[in-house]
Scaffold this active site. Sequence first.
Site, PDB file in Angstrom:
ATOM      1  N   LYS A   1       0.853  -1.186   0.000  1.00 54.15           N
ATOM      2  CA  LYS A   1       0.000   0.000   0.000  1.00 54.15           C
ATOM      3  C   LYS A   1       0.890   1.238   0.000  1.00 54.15           C
ATOM      4  O   LYS A   1       1.558   1.524   0.987  1.00 54.15           O
ATOM      5  CB  LYS A   1      -0.886   0.037   1.255  1.00 54.15           C
ATOM      6  CG  LYS A   1      -1.981   1.090   1.127  1.00 54.15           C
ATOM      7  CD  LYS A   1      -2.454   1.626   2.449  1.00 54.15           C
ATOM      8  CE  LYS A   1      -1.498   2.561   3.095  1.00 54.15           C
ATOM      9  NZ  LYS A   1      -1.220   3.809   2.354  1.00 54.15           N
TER      10      LYS A   1
ATOM     11  N   GLY B   1       7.773   4.805   7.376  1.00 53.69           N
ATOM     12  CA  GLY B   1       6.968   6.001   7.609  1.00 53.69           C
ATOM     13  C   GLY B   1       7.366   6.650   8.923  1.00 53.69           C
ATOM     14  O   GLY B   1       8.476   6.430   9.424  1.00 53.69           O
TER      15      GLY B   1
ATOM     16  N   GLY C   1       4.523   4.091  13.075  1.00 50.91           N
ATOM     17  CA  GLY C   1       5.277   2.845  13.290  1.00 50.91           C
ATOM     18  C   GLY C   1       4.939   2.198  14.631  1.00 50.91           C
ATOM     19  O   GLY C   1       4.803   0.974  14.729  1.00 50.91           O
TER      20      GLY C   1
ATOM     21  N   GLU D   1      10.997   1.039   9.351  1.00 54.83           N
ATOM     22  CA  GLU D   1      11.973   2.072   8.958  1.00 54.83           C
ATOM     23  C   GLU D   1      11.300   3.407   9.236  1.00 54.83           C
ATOM     24  O   GLU D   1      10.355   3.781   8.542  1.00 54.83           O
ATOM     25  CB  GLU D   1      12.307   1.953   7.462  1.00 54.83           C
ATOM     26  CG  GLU D   1      13.015   0.681   7.071  1.00 54.83           C
ATOM     27  CD  GLU D   1      14.425   0.590   7.616  1.00 54.83           C
ATOM     28  OE1 GLU D   1      15.010   1.642   7.961  1.00 54.83           O
ATOM     29  OE2 GLU D   1      14.932  -0.529   7.726  1.00 54.83           O
TER      30      GLU D   1
ATOM     31  N   CYS E   1      14.094  10.956   5.210  1.00 53.63           N
ATOM     32  CA  CYS E   1      14.221  10.418   6.583  1.00 53.63           C
ATOM     33  C   CYS E   1      15.616  10.687   7.125  1.00 53.63           C
ATOM     34  O   CYS E   1      15.795  10.891   8.317  1.00 53.63           O
ATOM     35  CB  CYS E   1      13.924   8.933   6.581  1.00 53.63           C
ATOM     36  SG  CYS E   1      14.906   8.010   5.401  1.00 53.63           S
TER      37      CYS E   1
ATOM     38  N   GLU F   1      11.070  15.760  14.231  1.00 53.60           N
ATOM     39  CA  GLU F   1      11.319  15.615  12.796  1.00 53.60           C
ATOM     40  C   GLU F   1      10.357  16.546  12.044  1.00 53.60           C
ATOM     41  O   GLU F   1       9.141  16.389  12.131  1.00 53.60           O
ATOM     42  CB  GLU F   1      11.066  14.174  12.353  1.00 53.60           C
ATOM     43  CG  GLU F   1      11.413  13.974  10.897  1.00 53.60           C
ATOM     44  CD  GLU F   1      11.063  12.584  10.371  1.00 53.60           C
ATOM     45  OE1 GLU F   1       9.989  12.073  10.705  1.00 53.60           O
ATOM     46  OE2 GLU F   1      11.875  12.047   9.604  1.00 53.60           O
TER      47      GLU F   1
END
Length: 494
Positions: free
Chosen positions: A175, A228, A233, A250, A284, A385
Amino acid sequence: MKKYQMYINGAFFEGARKETLESINPSNEEVIASFPKASLEDAREAIDVARLAFDKGEWPCLSHQERGQYLLKIAQAIRQEAKALSQIESMSTGKTLKQTTFIDIPTCASTFEYFAFVASELKGETIPVPAPALSLTQREPTGVVASIIPWNYPLIMFAWKIAPALACGNTVVLKPSQFGCLSILELTALIDKIGLPKGVVNVITGDGKELGPELAANPKVDMISFTGSTNVGKEIMRLASNNTKKIHLELGGKSPNIVFADCDLEAALGGAMSAIFMNQGQMCTAGSRLLIEESIHDKFLKCLIEKTKRLKIGNSLDYTTDFGPLISREHRQNVLKFIETGVKEKASLVCGGKIPSAEQFKKGFYLEPTIFANVENSMTIAQEEIFGPVLSVIKFTSVEEAIKIANDTKYGLAAMVWTKDLNKANMVAKKLQVGTVWINTYGGFYNEAPFGGYKQSGIGRELGKEGLWEYTQLKHINLDLTEGGKSLVTTWFG
Ligand code: NAD
């Protein structure tokens, strides 16, 4: 306007409820295409066919070399359609054409090529055991893998997930994000022509909040491989506990970019720019915390600001553009809120920080590349982030202080070190709590080398043999060799 469809059991499909979502070009806000908004029923169907293809189909039984041939054909198709794929990737993500042409498309193809030839890494071992027995290990596919990926590198993420999973003999339901998913649907059409057995690759599109939890929790899925944000996560991890499925995560980062006074200044400047402004900072591994040694701080910062102001902002499809738009209006709004917070927390906004005012930027999700100086590592803009073009510059005076600041974060994805003293670089690299350290460079990703996070940046590794092994389970086979054919245990009770 092109109408894309999903791909389930080797057929294109508009989805049971026939609802669609629109893909918007971030450079000019034009609607480029529509694609299905899958329902839970569609997701379950995709999982069921992947289950059947794994349990009863030929794919897991093919030799590694036979599966490798399919991967090579996918790579070949990507290379043949490279131009069209880079155009659509740029148009639907806002990533510059220079980047999609030179990085995204070749990387996507080469990942399939690498995993086509990794059969030798799927070997087992013969283990010397203290018994008359032949003790062997063998690597087997995990089963049905659900992959959920973000929008910032759609085709690369697709390859990083699908290529190793297929090489090992798994079947997949992938997805993509609802943003920037058109290139993946184009690539799915190329894969369809190659003729993989039905149900081996399935791609469903739609709302992540609706479909993602189903993929993570469904007991027919054996493994969830997610890339993501850290918050999603964590939710995936909780849902996956439903049937203790294997997880591979990740996640996000807040990577420190450490510039020592004894570095090659020009190289470090270029590296610092790439680390935060490539793909508009939507990476990332963005080097979003720039740690500069005090003695060169002012000079370095001045040059950095000058260089940043020269970046050409513009439409991602213009080959001369350095810096495109952000992915969406909503995401730009989030980034602007962080900028506001930085100002409130008394960091010095020394470059950018606004939506560019020229007429050509009225449409599109543009934002100026932004630099904050005098940042304390405890500030929100140094801890969270931002996933946009916002750089936090932090001063340090000693190697120890640089390491302390670098590690003072919940994340541990990557770090950069710039110095000509390679002993110092090596010592610092050892002390950094991150999965990747780049010394005198930025962004060296290789199919052969593992990539992944420490701390809250993830669990598991992508790429390399470790990235391959994520998609396998290890079986121990023990064959008794006792003379006469009766092992001790068979005579235990007389
Ligand atoms: P996101 O976490 O919002 O979404 C990622 C994917 O999860 C998308 O496909 C989305 O539709 C889906 N999703 C959203 N909500 C969900 C839910 N509740 N349950 C299940 N799935 C859900 O992230 P994003 O905005 O697409 O991407 C940016 C993030 O991805 C950043 O944090 C970035 O650091 C991270 N990222 C990490 C890596 C890495 O390799 N470590 C690579 C690229 C991006």
